[in-house]
Scaffold this motif. Structure first.
Motif, PDB file in Angstrom:
ATOM      1  N   GLU A 243       0.115  20.017  15.053  1.00  0.00           N
ATOM      2  CA  GLU A 243      -1.332  20.764  15.628  1.00  0.00           C
ATOM      3  C   GLU A 243      -1.877  21.629  14.584  1.00  0.00           C
ATOM      4  O   GLU A 243      -3.200  21.679  14.248  1.00  0.00           O
ATOM      5  N   LEU A 244      -1.052  22.209  13.644  1.00  0.00           N
ATOM      6  CA  LEU A 244      -1.451  22.752  12.512  1.00  0.00           C
ATOM      7  C   LEU A 244      -2.143  22.007  11.523  1.00  0.00           C
ATOM      8  O   LEU A 244      -3.543  22.351  11.076  1.00  0.00           O
ATOM      9  N   ASP A 245      -1.851  20.712  11.358  1.00  0.00           N
ATOM     10  CA  ASP A 245      -2.909  19.694  10.427  1.00  0.00           C
ATOM     11  C   ASP A 245      -4.000  19.441  11.035  1.00  0.00           C
ATOM     12  O   ASP A 245      -4.699  19.179  10.398  1.00  0.00           O
ATOM     13  N   ARG A 246      -4.128  19.233  12.330  1.00  0.00           N
ATOM     14  CA  ARG A 246      -5.238  19.053  13.163  1.00  0.00           C
ATOM     15  C   ARG A 246      -6.131  19.948  13.176  1.00  0.00           C
ATOM     16  O   ARG A 246      -7.394  19.728  13.257  1.00  0.00           O
ATOM     17  N   PHE A 247      -5.942  21.386  13.159  1.00  0.00           N
ATOM     18  CA  PHE A 247      -6.674  22.570  13.466  1.00  0.00           C
ATOM     19  C   PHE A 247      -7.482  22.946  12.292  1.00  0.00           C
ATOM     20  O   PHE A 247      -7.103  22.906  11.193  1.00  0.00           O
TER      21      PHE A 247
ATOM     22  N   ILE B  65       1.950  25.035  23.196  1.00  0.00           N
ATOM     23  CA  ILE B  65       1.445  25.207  21.684  1.00  0.00           C
ATOM     24  C   ILE B  65       0.115  24.271  21.480  1.00  0.00           C
ATOM     25  O   ILE B  65      -0.596  25.037  20.838  1.00  0.00           O
ATOM     26  N   LYS B  66       0.086  22.874  21.996  1.00  0.00           N
ATOM     27  CA  LYS B  66      -1.067  22.448  22.035  1.00  0.00           C
ATOM     28  C   LYS B  66      -2.240  23.061  22.843  1.00  0.00           C
ATOM     29  O   LYS B  66      -3.369  23.131  22.071  1.00  0.00           O
ATOM     30  N   ALA B  67      -1.957  23.796  23.901  1.00  0.00           N
ATOM     31  CA  ALA B  67      -2.902  24.356  24.503  1.00  0.00           C
ATOM     32  C   ALA B  67      -3.644  25.582  23.686  1.00  0.00           C
ATOM     33  O   ALA B  67      -4.764  26.016  23.745  1.00  0.00           O
ATOM     34  N   ALA B  68      -2.607  26.468  22.986  1.00  0.00           N
ATOM     35  CA  ALA B  68      -2.961  27.583  22.296  1.00  0.00           C
ATOM     36  C   ALA B  68      -4.017  27.106  21.189  1.00  0.00           C
ATOM     37  O   ALA B  68      -4.925  27.660  20.832  1.00  0.00           O
TER      38      ALA B  68
ATOM     39  N   PRO C 196     -10.599  15.157   7.143  1.00  0.00           N
ATOM     40  CA  PRO C 196     -10.531  15.843   8.314  1.00  0.00           C
ATOM     41  C   PRO C 196      -9.423  16.821   8.772  1.00  0.00           C
ATOM     42  O   PRO C 196      -9.577  17.391   9.547  1.00  0.00           O
ATOM     43  N   TYR C 197      -8.550  16.289   7.959  1.00  0.00           N
ATOM     44  CA  TYR C 197      -7.046  17.213   8.440  1.00  0.00           C
ATOM     45  C   TYR C 197      -6.875  18.287   7.326  1.00  0.00           C
ATOM     46  O   TYR C 197      -5.822  19.140   7.120  1.00  0.00           O
ATOM     47  N   GLY C 198      -7.923  18.440   6.378  1.00  0.00           N
ATOM     48  CA  GLY C 198      -7.631  19.515   5.156  1.00  0.00           C
ATOM     49  C   GLY C 198      -8.369  20.928   5.556  1.00  0.00           C
ATOM     50  O   GLY C 198      -8.229  21.757   4.734  1.00  0.00           O
TER      51      GLY C 198
END
Length: 189
Positions: free
Chosen positions: A157-161, A109-112, A57-59
């Motif tokens: 956030e980048l990892d989760r996006f 950042i999270k909101a973006a 899920p994080y890749g």
């Protein structure tokens, strides 16, 4: 909830008007860009269509870094990339994200990222070196701590996006190594 809605309202989804054909690039840079776009397209097919996201899920993230002096077309290129991928565009300028209140920058950042995920938009961070520079090891003030927290939140956030992120900077040499590892490709403009 009201503050969360206000925060999300900071980020507007644009319809990209610029296209790859509008970019004036050296032949080698154009080839590199097409190669990176092909990687992203196949990456998305693997994760979305073939279900790799369920296993990893994080890749699913695809992040590009555009670097070079001011006026070399980094913002234009981000818009053209969004157009090519059929995505909307959210511009997240560091000056707008940064807050003088401790903890607010991280929430912005999270909101973006959340807005980009919901809107299926490419998330474009201009002046990215401001937030993705090397983390400070000698913390002397609360502002130093806040900067480190913002950088950590950006990396998480980048990892989760699972979408596409494009960063632009004039000073790529200042990037934190943890961030560099998360980039699919770097393109000199």
């Amino acid at each position: 909830a009201e503050q969360s809605a206000r925060r999300a309202g900071m980020f507007v989804v644009e319809t990209p008007r610029r296209q790859l054909k509008d970019l004036v690039l050296a032949a080698d840079t154009r080839r590199q860009l097409h190669g990176l776009l092909t990687k992203i397209k196949y990456h998305r097919v693997l994760y979305e269509d073939f279900g790799l996201a369920e296993v990893d899920p994080y890749g699913g993230r695809a992040a590009l870094n555009l670097y070079g002096p001011p006026g070399t077309g980094k913002s234009l290129a981000a818009e053209a990339i969004a157009h090519e991928l059929g995505l909307g565009l959210i511009r997240a300028n560091y000056a707008e994200i940064e807050s003088k209140y401790v903890g607010e920058t991280a929430k912005n950042i999270k909101a973006a990222f959340q807005k980009a995920q919901e809107a299926r938009a490419l998330l474009f961070f201009d002046e990215a070196d401001s937030i993705l520079g090397r983390r400070l090891s000698n913390i002397t003030q609360s502002t130093d701590h806040a900067v480190n927290v913002s950088r950590s939140v950006m990396l998480m956030e980048l990892d989760r996006f699972s979408g596409v992120t494009v960063f632009a900077t004039n000073l790529a040499a200042n990037y934190d190594t943890a961030f560099i590892r998360r980039i699919l490709g770097h393109l000199e403009m």
